[in-house]
Write a protein that holds these residues in place. Structure first.
Motif, PDB file in Angstrom:
ATOM      1  N   ALA A   1       0.831  -1.204   0.000  1.00  0.00           N
ATOM      2  CA  ALA A   1       0.000   0.000   0.000  1.00  0.00           C
ATOM      3  C   ALA A   1       0.867   1.256   0.000  1.00  0.00           C
ATOM      4  CB  ALA A   1      -0.911  -0.010   1.223  1.00  0.00           C
ATOM      5  N   ILE A   2       2.001   1.169   0.690  1.00  0.00           N
ATOM      6  CA  ILE A   2       2.856   2.350   0.819  1.00  0.00           C
ATOM      7  C   ILE A   2       3.506   2.699  -0.516  1.00  0.00           C
ATOM      8  CG2 ILE A   2       4.912   3.235   2.031  1.00  0.00           C
ATOM      9  CD1 ILE A   2       4.002   1.387   4.361  1.00  0.00           C
TER      10      ILE A   2
ATOM     11  N   TYR B   1       3.027   5.841  -2.764  1.00  0.00           N
ATOM     12  CA  TYR B   1       3.777   7.099  -2.708  1.00  0.00           C
ATOM     13  C   TYR B   1       4.916   7.144  -3.714  1.00  0.00           C
ATOM     14  CZ  TYR B   1       1.071   8.316   1.363  1.00  0.00           C
ATOM     15  OH  TYR B   1       0.034   8.625   2.191  1.00  0.00           O
TER      16      TYR B   1
ATOM     17  N   GLY C   1      -3.467   1.665  -1.613  1.00  0.00           N
ATOM     18  CA  GLY C   1      -2.824   2.692  -0.815  1.00  0.00           C
ATOM     19  C   GLY C   1      -3.236   4.084  -1.293  1.00  0.00           C
TER      20      GLY C   1
ATOM     21  N   ILE D   1      -6.114   5.707   0.430  1.00  0.00           N
ATOM     22  CA  ILE D   1      -5.757   6.336   1.700  1.00  0.00           C
ATOM     23  C   ILE D   1      -5.028   7.653   1.442  1.00  0.00           C
ATOM     24  CG2 ILE D   1      -4.345   6.106   3.773  1.00  0.00           C
ATOM     25  CD1 ILE D   1      -4.853   3.131   3.675  1.00  0.00           C
TER      26      ILE D   1
ATOM     27  N   GLY E   1      -7.306  10.230   0.155  1.00  0.00           N
ATOM     28  CA  GLY E   1      -8.225  10.578   1.241  1.00  0.00           C
ATOM     29  C   GLY E   1      -7.551  11.514   2.231  1.00  0.00           C
ATOM     30  N   LEU E   2      -6.278  11.252   2.499  1.00  0.00           N
ATOM     31  CA  LEU E   2      -5.567  12.084   3.458  1.00  0.00           C
ATOM     32  C   LEU E   2      -5.370  13.496   2.920  1.00  0.00           C
ATOM     33  CD1 LEU E   2      -2.852   9.661   4.923  1.00  0.00           C
ATOM     34  CD2 LEU E   2      -4.715  10.745   6.178  1.00  0.00           C
TER      35      LEU E   2
ATOM     36  N   PHE F   1      -8.789  15.180   2.739  1.00  0.00           N
ATOM     37  CA  PHE F   1      -9.614  15.057   3.941  1.00  0.00           C
ATOM     38  C   PHE F   1     -10.916  14.348   3.650  1.00  0.00           C
ATOM     39  CE2 PHE F   1      -6.838  18.408   5.431  1.00  0.00           C
ATOM     40  CZ  PHE F   1      -6.532  17.935   6.699  1.00  0.00           C
TER      41      PHE F   1
ATOM     42  N   ILE G   1     -12.865  11.412   4.407  1.00  0.00           N
ATOM     43  CA  ILE G   1     -12.838  10.339   5.398  1.00  0.00           C
ATOM     44  C   ILE G   1     -13.331   9.016   4.843  1.00  0.00           C
ATOM     45  CG2 ILE G   1     -13.834   9.617   7.602  1.00  0.00           C
ATOM     46  CD1 ILE G   1     -13.534  12.520   8.470  1.00  0.00           C
TER      47      ILE G   1
ATOM     48  N   ILE H   1     -10.516   7.293   3.086  1.00  0.00           N
ATOM     49  CA  ILE H   1      -9.532   6.739   4.019  1.00  0.00           C
ATOM     50  C   ILE H   1     -10.042   5.442   4.627  1.00  0.00           C
ATOM     51  CG2 ILE H   1      -8.313   7.104   6.184  1.00  0.00           C
ATOM     52  CD1 ILE H   1      -8.325  10.046   5.631  1.00  0.00           C
ATOM     53  N   VAL H   2     -11.266   5.520   5.160  1.00  0.00           N
ATOM     54  CA  VAL H   2     -11.797   4.359   5.854  1.00  0.00           C
ATOM     55  C   VAL H   2     -11.938   3.172   4.905  1.00  0.00           C
ATOM     56  CG1 VAL H   2     -13.799   3.442   7.079  1.00  0.00           C
ATOM     57  CG2 VAL H   2     -12.926   5.708   7.627  1.00  0.00           C
TER      58      VAL H   2
ATOM     59  N   ALA I   1      -8.406   1.831   4.103  1.00  0.00           N
ATOM     60  CA  ALA I   1      -7.785   1.134   5.231  1.00  0.00           C
ATOM     61  C   ALA I   1      -8.484  -0.194   5.499  1.00  0.00           C
ATOM     62  CB  ALA I   1      -7.834   2.023   6.474  1.00  0.00           C
ATOM     63  N   LEU I   2      -9.812  -0.146   5.488  1.00  0.00           N
ATOM     64  CA  LEU I   2     -10.551  -1.377   5.780  1.00  0.00           C
ATOM     65  C   LEU I   2     -10.303  -2.428   4.711  1.00  0.00           C
ATOM     66  CD1 LEU I   2     -13.979  -0.308   7.295  1.00  0.00           C
ATOM     67  CD2 LEU I   2     -11.942  -1.260   8.410  1.00  0.00           C
TER      68      LEU I   2
END
Ligand code: ATP
Ligand code: MG
Lengths: 204, 373, 213
Positions: free
Chosen positions: A143-144, A147, A154, A157, A160-161, A164, A166, A169-170, A173-174
């Motif tokens: 996932a990383i 970048y 990834g 996320i 999403g970050l 903002f 949410i 992100i959720v 991540a889930l």
């Protein structure tokens, strides 16, 4: 979009795991025959394992032959797997009861036959445990790689970050967590089938 | 003295009691051996005495005090406890392991150190070399000894030993048993000793308690149990060699008779007359150094005739040159020698002198004798 | 290579980033130890025996959740900054330590405990003098794993404003400045490796001499 990310995620993990198996299982077996080499290889593996994932990806990117993208991600992931896979293969083969090997030698088996017919089968529980750790770990670290340009889960996320958002992100991540847990569970079931009857390994 | 009254233990989730209304008394200064097949409740009973397990019902008294009234930790500090798996603390040295209970009692350091060395000598290990070793550096037999020493450290009047010699090979075990019995003669502790080896029970026990399925089947001295097994279970448990086992309870000196008649080689032609004069059934041949070199019996004259030549008699006597035993040999072993030399008699030695004689007839009589006869 | 930029990264950005990263790791690991060791002890007491197995299974499951997911999931609840970072990292660090504490305490031979109890040692004494010393190498191995994780996941903290060495890497990636990448990544690697070796040494030192492995 999510389908594409998931697909990319899977294909990266799959490629990394296959390359890791092809590479680290033979290495793990090989180093059982030379203590010095073994301690050197395992030290390197441990050191690589310590490097923060974002760091390792970042370093890969600066190597001209790799650059931003899948090749860097693959190399980093394969390097990370060296520790759980290589070490477990080494330990699994190494701890096979001396008396079993002695008996086999007494029956006239040569050392490759012993490796193939006795040490590797007896080591499967330990090797598989390492494989399982490697797969779960690879799923998470992959996932990383977003970048450094990978378009996988990834990214959900990461975006999403920055936005903002949410929900993104959720869900990202889930999804990753779910895939990791699902893979671990499936591998756990396969482990039960693969491990030679009469051997039951206790996972710590 | 330890007293169990109607003690029952039913483990949670089980229907049959592990120990079933057990009542017994263990006298002060005695070794009481619990013996029986696996799972018959020996360990459970033992562990109730130091409250490692609480009984479901019934009471246990030590020196007339209900153990329920004392704090479990305090109680255990006053009872030595040895388990089969030994359980030495692997991260502590031999000395530290032995010092655990004295430390709990708060003894001063130098007193503890002295006690540790004293115990190491007592169990036959060299304090200098053993003191600071770790358990992993010891042999199985040595660990077992440390386990026993550790239980004795604070000189508890009562010791509980659960198969204390179970983890060592038969030869080392025999050795440990002998040493322990020698020790017990000095220290006179009240000991409960668990084993499932009937031979160990016969050897170690002042009293033997035979368990089966949580019940006490028979309780008595080894001789009592060997000569009068209470039922078929006990008889089977002892085995077909019951009588031979009983012979291992006695030594040659217990039944030896005084020597009736001795002759020197030059008296051989006169042997028959001399034996008649002394009314002796056996006559020892003594060499010039005063050592016995064999013996002749009345039977020999029946076979060879009263006028058997000195040469023949000398040869017969010489064949029994080794048919002699020391007084502390077990009757079981003496019987074996009698069978080996195919004679009726064995000479009894003290040093190089013959001091007595035993016969197959005496052994047979002794074996069929019941206790109290 | 642009040496000016290397200098800028090393002298201007790195000291603070490294400092924040170290503080982040130390605080996180301390909190994680303070929570998970007592938790592990509690869960291995006979009273909570069954609970211990359940918790161990849950921890094993949680361990499979990737670090990025945990970091990301904290943001919606705790916002941006160092605090949510420390929370997320603590969650990461808890797992290996609690798991190893439980495993280490379970691993203490029941015979040794039986003998200690039989000699009249109180439960508390047995915990402090027998169980914890014997489990310590395994607990420390857990701390070591947790530390390496936390240093690693800590670099992701940059994405939720937690600062640390991740800042350098993020800047490097965003601006395509390999100098920043190398300095940030290199320091992160050096930090993780040094902490790992340091803890390995401590682990070796505190392993009771009787427990030759
Ligand atoms: N903690 C326990 N929980 C449940 N049942 C137990 C427990 N400990 C022992 N038992 C049962 O109680 C019975 C008696 O056990 P105990 O340990 O007293 O036997 P033992 O005579 O010492 O046997 P061994 O010679 O094998 O040591 C056995 O049937 C055993 O299965
Ligand atoms: Mg038992």
């Amino acid at each position: 979009m999510i389908m594409e990310y998931t697909e990319n995620h899977f294909s990266l993990v799959l490629a990394a795991v296959i390359i890791s198996l092809l590479l680290w299982v033979p290495v793990g077996v090989l180093i059982t025959r030379n203590e010095k080499l073994a301690s050197m290889v395992l030290n390197i593996a441990n050191t690589i394992f310590c490097i923060p994932s974002l760091s390792l990806f970042a370093v890969m990117v600066t190597i001209p032959a790799l650059g931003l993208g899948r090749r860097s991600a693959l190399v980093a992931l394969v390097l990370y797997s060296m520790m759980p896979l290589g070490r477990n293969v080494y330990q699994g083969v190494k701890v096979v009861d001396k008396s079993v090997i002695e008996a086999a030698r007494g029956m006239g088996m040569n050392s490759w036959r012993i490796l193939w017919e006795i040490q590797l089968p007896l080591a499967t529980p330990v090797i598989f445990a390492g494989f399982r750790i490697a797969v779960v770990m690879t799923t998470g670290i992959a996932a990383i790689a977003t970048y450094i340009g990978e378009r996988n889960l990834g990214r959900l996320i990461a975006e999403g970050l920055t936005r903002f958002n949410i929900e993104m992100i959720v869900s990202g991540a889930l999804l990753i967590a779910l895939i990791a847990i699902a893979l671990d569970t499936v591998l756990g079931i396969i482990e039960k089938q693969i491990v030679p009857k009469g051997l039951k390994v206790r996972r710590s | 003295m330890i007293e169990l009254k109607e003690v029952t233990k039913i483990y949670t989730g089980q229907s049959v009691p592990a120990v079933d209304s057990l009542t017994m008394k263990i006298e002060k200064g005695e070794i009481c051996v619990f013996v029986g097949p696996s799972g018959c409740g020996k360990s459970t009973t033992l562990r109730m005495i130091n409250r490692m397990i609480e009984p479901s019902s019934g009471t246990i008294l030590i020196d007339n005090k209900n153990i329920k009234d004392s704090d479990p930790d305090k109680l255990r500090m006053g009872i030595g406890y040895v388990i089969q798996q030994i359980g030495l603390l692997p991260h502590r040295t031999v000395a530290e392991n032995i010092a655990i209970v004295p430390r709990l009692h708060g003894w001063p350091k130098d007193k503890i150190n002295r006690r540790v060395d004293e115990l190491l000598v007592l169990i036959g290990l060299d304090p200098e070399t053993t003191r600071s070793k770790f358990p992993s550096q010891l042999s199985g037999g040595q660990m077992q000894r440390i386990g026993v020493a550790r239980a004795m450290a604070a000189d508890p009047p009562v010791m509980l030993m659960d198969e204390p010699f179970g983890a060592v090979d038969p030869i080392a075990r025999n050795h440990l048993q002998d040493e322990f019995l020698r020790l017990q003669r000095e220290i006179k502790k009240t000991i409960v000793f668990v084993t499932h080896d009937i031979n160990e029970a016969i050897k170690m026990g002042d009293k033997i308690a035979i368990f089966n399925r949580g019940r006490l089947v028979q309780y008595g001295t080894p001789q009592d149990i060997l000569s009068r097994p209470a039922n078929d279970f006990v008889a089977d448990f002892i085995g077909y060699d019951r009588v031979v086992k009983m012979l291992s309870l006695f030594r040659v000196e217990d039944i030896a008779r005084p020597v009736g008649c001795t002759i020197e080689p030059n008296e051989l032609p006169n042997a028959w007359n001399k034996m008649q004069d002394y009314q002796a059934a056996v006559c020892f041949l003594i060499n010039s150094a005063g050592e016995p070199s064999g013996f002749i019996t009345g039977d020999d004259f029946l076979k060879q005739g009263k006028d058997a030549s000195p040469d023949v008699l000398n040869k017969i006597a010489g064949q029994r040159k080794r048919a002699f035993v020391e007084g502390d040999v077990l009757l079981r072993d003496a019987l074996s020698l009698i069978l080996e030399f195919n004679t009726e008699y064995l000479g009894v030695l003290s040093g190089n002198r013959v001091v007595g004689v035993i016969s197959l007839g005496d052994i047979r009589k002794h074996a069929s004798k019941k206790e109290g006869d | 290579m642009d040496w000016m930029r290397v200098k800028q990264a090393l002298l201007e950005r790195a000291p603070e980033a490294l400092g924040v990263h170290i503080v982040m790791v130390l605080v996180t690991i301390s909190i994680a130890i303070a929570i998970s060791v007592p938790l592990g002890v509690l869960l291995t007491r006979p009273k909570y025996k069954n609970l211990g197995v359940v918790v161990l299974n849950i921890l094993n499951l949680l361990q499979t959740i990737p670090g990025l997911a945990i970091i990301a999931l904290t943001m919606p609840f705790l916002g941006l900054g160092l605090k949510p970072t420390i929370f997320a990292l603590t969650v990461q660090g808890l797992l290996p330590i609690a798991r190893n504490t439980i495993a280490g305490l379970y691993g203490v031979s029941p015979d040794v405990k039986e003998a200690a109890l039989g000699m009249g040692m109180s439960h508390k004494k047995i915990l402090y003098e027998v169980e914890l010393p014997l489990a310590m190498p395994i607990i420390l191995a857990g701390v070591r794993t947790a530390t390496v994780y936390v240093v690693s996941v800590g670099t992701l903290a940059a994405y939720i404003g937690g600062g640390g060495l991740g800042d350098l890497i993020v800047t490097g990636l965003a601006m395509f400045w390999p100098e920043f990448l190398i300095v940030g990544a290199g320091l992160g690697a050096i930090l993780a490796i040094s902490l790992d070796r340091l803890l390995a040494y401590v682990e070796y030192r505190i392993t009771p001499p009787g427990l030759g492995t």
